[in-house]
Write a protein that holds these residues in place. Structure first.
Motif, PDB file in Angstrom:
ATOM      1  N   ARG A 190     -27.103  47.777 -52.691  1.00 54.01           N
ATOM      2  CA  ARG A 190     -27.526  46.718 -53.320  1.00 54.01           C
ATOM      3  C   ARG A 190     -26.747  46.161 -54.404  1.00 54.01           C
ATOM      4  O   ARG A 190     -26.150  46.812 -55.064  1.00 54.01           O
ATOM      5  CB  ARG A 190     -29.143  46.924 -53.803  1.00 54.01           C
ATOM      6  CG  ARG A 190     -29.902  46.889 -52.535  1.00 54.01           C
ATOM      7  CD  ARG A 190     -31.269  47.236 -53.107  1.00 54.01           C
ATOM      8  NE  ARG A 190     -31.496  48.555 -53.527  1.00 54.01           N
ATOM      9  CZ  ARG A 190     -31.607  49.766 -52.600  1.00 54.01           C
ATOM     10  NH1 ARG A 190     -31.374  49.579 -51.150  1.00 54.01           N
ATOM     11  NH2 ARG A 190     -31.484  51.015 -53.422  1.00 54.01           N
ATOM     12  N   VAL A 233     -29.719  41.266 -54.376  1.00 46.92           N
ATOM     13  CA  VAL A 233     -31.141  41.059 -54.983  1.00 46.92           C
ATOM     14  C   VAL A 233     -30.958  39.999 -56.053  1.00 46.92           C
ATOM     15  O   VAL A 233     -30.346  40.039 -57.017  1.00 46.92           O
ATOM     16  CB  VAL A 233     -31.307  42.469 -55.756  1.00 46.92           C
ATOM     17  CG1 VAL A 233     -32.638  42.376 -56.405  1.00 46.92           C
ATOM     18  CG2 VAL A 233     -31.042  43.654 -54.660  1.00 46.92           C
ATOM     19  N   SER A 289     -33.971  48.504 -58.579  1.00 47.15           N
ATOM     20  CA  SER A 289     -33.175  48.284 -57.089  1.00 47.15           C
ATOM     21  C   SER A 289     -31.957  49.131 -56.970  1.00 47.15           C
ATOM     22  O   SER A 289     -31.135  49.091 -56.004  1.00 47.15           O
ATOM     23  CB  SER A 289     -32.534  46.586 -57.450  1.00 47.15           C
ATOM     24  OG  SER A 289     -31.555  46.759 -58.321  1.00 47.15           O
ATOM     25  N   VAL A 342     -23.056  44.159 -60.474  1.00 53.96           N
ATOM     26  CA  VAL A 342     -24.014  43.011 -61.067  1.00 53.96           C
ATOM     27  C   VAL A 342     -22.985  41.824 -60.903  1.00 53.96           C
ATOM     28  O   VAL A 342     -21.978  41.959 -61.234  1.00 53.96           O
ATOM     29  CB  VAL A 342     -24.458  43.306 -62.435  1.00 53.96           C
ATOM     30  CG1 VAL A 342     -25.171  42.005 -62.903  1.00 53.96           C
ATOM     31  CG2 VAL A 342     -25.467  44.493 -62.250  1.00 53.96           C
ATOM     32  N   MET A 371     -35.227  46.013 -63.362  1.00 57.54           N
ATOM     33  CA  MET A 371     -34.777  45.492 -62.010  1.00 57.54           C
ATOM     34  C   MET A 371     -33.525  46.371 -61.625  1.00 57.54           C
ATOM     35  O   MET A 371     -33.214  46.692 -60.441  1.00 57.54           O
ATOM     36  CB  MET A 371     -34.484  43.889 -61.927  1.00 57.54           C
ATOM     37  CG  MET A 371     -35.797  43.206 -61.805  1.00 57.54           C
ATOM     38  SD  MET A 371     -35.709  41.317 -62.029  1.00 57.54           S
ATOM     39  CE  MET A 371     -37.142  41.074 -62.116  1.00 57.54           C
ATOM     40  N   LEU A 372     -32.758  46.566 -62.555  1.00 61.12           N
ATOM     41  CA  LEU A 372     -31.284  47.518 -62.285  1.00 61.12           C
ATOM     42  C   LEU A 372     -31.796  48.574 -61.811  1.00 61.12           C
ATOM     43  O   LEU A 372     -31.143  49.141 -60.782  1.00 61.12           O
ATOM     44  CB  LEU A 372     -30.514  47.340 -63.525  1.00 61.12           C
ATOM     45  CG  LEU A 372     -29.907  46.243 -63.958  1.00 61.12           C
ATOM     46  CD1 LEU A 372     -29.220  46.384 -65.374  1.00 61.12           C
ATOM     47  CD2 LEU A 372     -28.456  46.087 -63.022  1.00 61.12           C
ATOM     48  N   LEU A 384     -27.083  43.055 -57.718  1.00 65.59           N
ATOM     49  CA  LEU A 384     -27.807  42.197 -58.531  1.00 65.59           C
ATOM     50  C   LEU A 384     -27.152  40.882 -58.634  1.00 65.59           C
ATOM     51  O   LEU A 384     -25.937  40.919 -59.329  1.00 65.59           O
ATOM     52  CB  LEU A 384     -28.334  42.882 -59.726  1.00 65.59           C
ATOM     53  CG  LEU A 384     -29.633  42.308 -60.420  1.00 65.59           C
ATOM     54  CD1 LEU A 384     -30.785  42.774 -59.527  1.00 65.59           C
ATOM     55  CD2 LEU A 384     -29.816  42.763 -61.693  1.00 65.59           C
ATOM     56  N   TYR A 389     -34.729  42.799 -66.628  1.00 67.38           N
ATOM     57  CA  TYR A 389     -33.413  43.127 -66.152  1.00 67.38           C
ATOM     58  C   TYR A 389     -33.210  44.732 -66.055  1.00 67.38           C
ATOM     59  O   TYR A 389     -32.855  45.262 -65.046  1.00 67.38           O
ATOM     60  CB  TYR A 389     -32.440  42.401 -66.666  1.00 67.38           C
ATOM     61  CG  TYR A 389     -32.068  41.020 -66.646  1.00 67.38           C
ATOM     62  CD1 TYR A 389     -32.249  40.420 -65.361  1.00 67.38           C
ATOM     63  CD2 TYR A 389     -31.992  39.875 -67.575  1.00 67.38           C
ATOM     64  CE1 TYR A 389     -32.384  38.978 -65.256  1.00 67.38           C
ATOM     65  CE2 TYR A 389     -31.962  38.566 -67.396  1.00 67.38           C
ATOM     66  CZ  TYR A 389     -32.471  38.157 -66.172  1.00 67.38           C
ATOM     67  OH  TYR A 389     -32.287  36.852 -66.287  1.00 67.38           O
ATOM     68  N   SER A 434     -28.836  48.548 -58.070  1.00 63.42           N
ATOM     69  CA  SER A 434     -28.100  47.948 -57.759  1.00 63.42           C
ATOM     70  C   SER A 434     -26.685  48.622 -58.242  1.00 63.42           C
ATOM     71  O   SER A 434     -26.265  49.020 -59.484  1.00 63.42           O
ATOM     72  CB  SER A 434     -27.967  46.663 -58.284  1.00 63.42           C
ATOM     73  OG  SER A 434     -29.053  45.749 -57.963  1.00 63.42           O
TER      74      SER A 434
END
Ligand code: 3SK
Length: 517
Positions: A60, A86, A104, A109, A100-101, A62, A97, A106
């Motif tokens: 993934r 994402v 996910s 970014v 979410m980081l 971001l 954030y 990720s």
């Protein structure tokens, strides 16, 4: 019902379906534009860029990006590579954030330059290590290890599309709930295809000659369909706008870009109609408009039509269903209602025992349709509660009349929808009580004169504190400092105590009654 092909890379399909219009503009933002041929090349090149960075299929990335031409390139380029974008709201806080980081995981970014400081703070706060940070449209040279979007693009090679299946995970969006952290909503390639086939083409009636402008940003499911997948599915042109959708910003695009299709939310339509700079009907070229996010008051729809001679198709969708499943439809518009199910979707109104309710009775809205998300990532309890076999519980209450038109009757939970964005009263209350002068707080949604929902807070101050220690303005500023700014309460009332149950639970319904008397 159209059937989606089993093998589908939706980015590759969009590129292929537009191969015959290489010179036509696909996207126009405030500074640049992309023809369909340039878009195709940049999508394949972005996929090459991801490969070069070491991103692998199903990993993934971001996207924290403003609406510029880099957004569709990054989103579709990731799909092309089989990497999962994402896409997140650009108005969030460091804490959002950071969550979410980590959630996910990720690997990279992609961030618009103005959002970089917030993102860097989030990366410092969390314990998930991001491998690469790529900055879009940086006005000045970047210091290592930051990478420049355009420089990477110029060094990358175009690569062929990953052969994904329609049911393969394509991308995530985040959706907020009344408690807890945002939920990662996991969508497939097929879901994008279905929303374009079931809503974009037949309901909005999009066609190649359209120019589409969505005030709702691309990171919202509503904006993603309106401003990206739907126009590309028919070879139309999209106008993108990075700035906040104020009435003046919207008027500028309506009059200069001359879109034929406009997508907004009720609060925006209300402020457009109230603005002294509202353009005359002959200054715009609108053919049809869409509204979602919250119910469009009847009077707003009627006034808009009277002024512009163009209807607003009011509908409701969700991040979980990806786009609109219940809507007014051309030639069948009943302002004040959300219309009828979009063909291809079924809806059912149920009581608390799960039984369908009769006509005229309010029930919880359930939806069945082919664009439902797979799950909430790493959240089994909420997935089980929401995705019930082929049915999805929306969290909204509706009533259906004898002619089959559905009318919004509020939320099933405590969530408040303001300007199309969910606000959790609990989150705002928890923030207010962190203010040193505040003992307790309760937040409710109330309707303003235009019939639109706004947040209102009731606050009890600590002993010895007065309204001078914490004015309405102080508390609003405090909430804006700690939460995404759109979550601040529009009015604050001070009370000596809050209504509570015997077990100490705040009775928000009593505050709603207090407000309405
Ligand atoms: O809020 C809505 O009604 C909506 C519409 C389309 C897609 C997503 C959402 C949340």
């Amino acid at each position: 019902m159209p059937t989606c092909p089993v093998e589908l890379n939706y980015a590759a399909q969009l590129v292929e379906s537009n191969a015959a219009r290489p010179d036509k503009p696909a996207f126009i933002d405030d500074h640049r534009s992309l023809t369909y041929a340039e878009l195709a090349s940049r999508i394949a090149r972005f996929a090459g860029l991801l490969q070069k960075l070491g991103l692998r299929r199903e990993e993934r990335i971001l996207l924290v990006m403003h609406d510029t031409i880099d957004w569709p390139v990054a989103f579709l380029g990731a799909l092309h590579a089989g990497v999962v974008p994402v896409a997140v709201n650009t108005l969030l806080t460091v804490a959002d954030y950071a969550y979410m980081l980590g959630h996910s995981r990720s690997q990279a970014v992609f961030v618009s330059a103005p959002l970089l400081p917030t993102l860097q703070e989030a990366m410092n706060q969390g314990n998930h290590q991001v491998q690469h940070v790529v900055v879009s449209q940086s006005p000045s040279p970047l210091a290592a290890p930051l990478l420049d979007f355009e420089a990477l693009m110029s060094q990358a090679d175009e690569v062929p599309a990953c052969k994904t299946l329609a049911d393969e995970i394509a991308f995530w969006l985040y959706s907020s709930g009344s408690t807890g952290q945002p939920k990662g909503v996991v969508h497939t390639h097929a879901n994008l295809w279905y929303t374009a086939e079931l809503y974009g083409k037949p309901i909005l009636g999009l066609r190649e000659s359209d120019v589409v402008f969505s005030a709702a940003k691309l990171f919202f499911a509503y904006g993603l369909g309106n401003g990206l997948t739907f126009p590309l599915s028919v070879g139309a042109t999209t106008l993108l706008m990075a700035e906040r959708p104020t009435p003046d910003a919207v008027f500028k695009r309506l009059t200069t870009g001359q879109p034929t299709v406009f997508c907004g939310v009720p609060t925006l339509y209300a402020s457009m109609l109230a603005s002294p700079s509202l353009p005359a009907a002959d200054q715009v070229r609108l053919r049809v408009c869409a509204s979602a996010g919250e119910a469009l008051p009847k009077d707003l729809g009627l006034r808009f039509r009277e002024h512009f001679g163009c209807d607003i198709l009011d509908g409701i969708g969700s991040t979980e269903m990806l786009h609109i499943f219940l809507s007014n439809q051309p030639g069948d518009i009943h302002y004040g209602t959300t219309g009828k199910p979009v063909p291809g979707y079924e809806v059912d109104l149920r009581d608390e025992h799960g039984h369908s309710v009769p006509v005229g009775t309010i029930g919880d809205l359930y939806i069945k349709g082919p664009s439902a998300a797979l799950m909430y990532w790493n959240n089994r309890p909420k997935t089980i509660d929401t995705y019930q076999g082929p049915w999805l519980k929306s969290g909204d209450k509706y009533v259906c009349d004898a002619d089959g038109y559905y009318t919004y009757a509020g939320r099933s939970d405590d969530m408040i929808k303001v300007s199309g964005q969910y606000v959790s009263p609990i989150e705002v209350e928890n923030t207010l009580v962190q203010h040193e002068a505040v003992l307790e707080a309760a937040v409710i949604g109330v309707e303003d004169d235009a019939g639109l929902t706004k947040t209102m807070a009731y606050v009890v101050l600590r002993d010895g504190r007065s309204g001078d220690d914490a004015t309405e303005h102080d508390l609003q500023a405090f909430v804006k400092e700690h939460l995404a700014p759109f979550k601040y309460p529009r009015t604050i009332h001070f009370l000596d105590d809050l209504p509570k149950t015997a077990t100490g639970k705040i009775q928000r319904f009593k505050l709603r009654q207090l407000h309405s008397h």
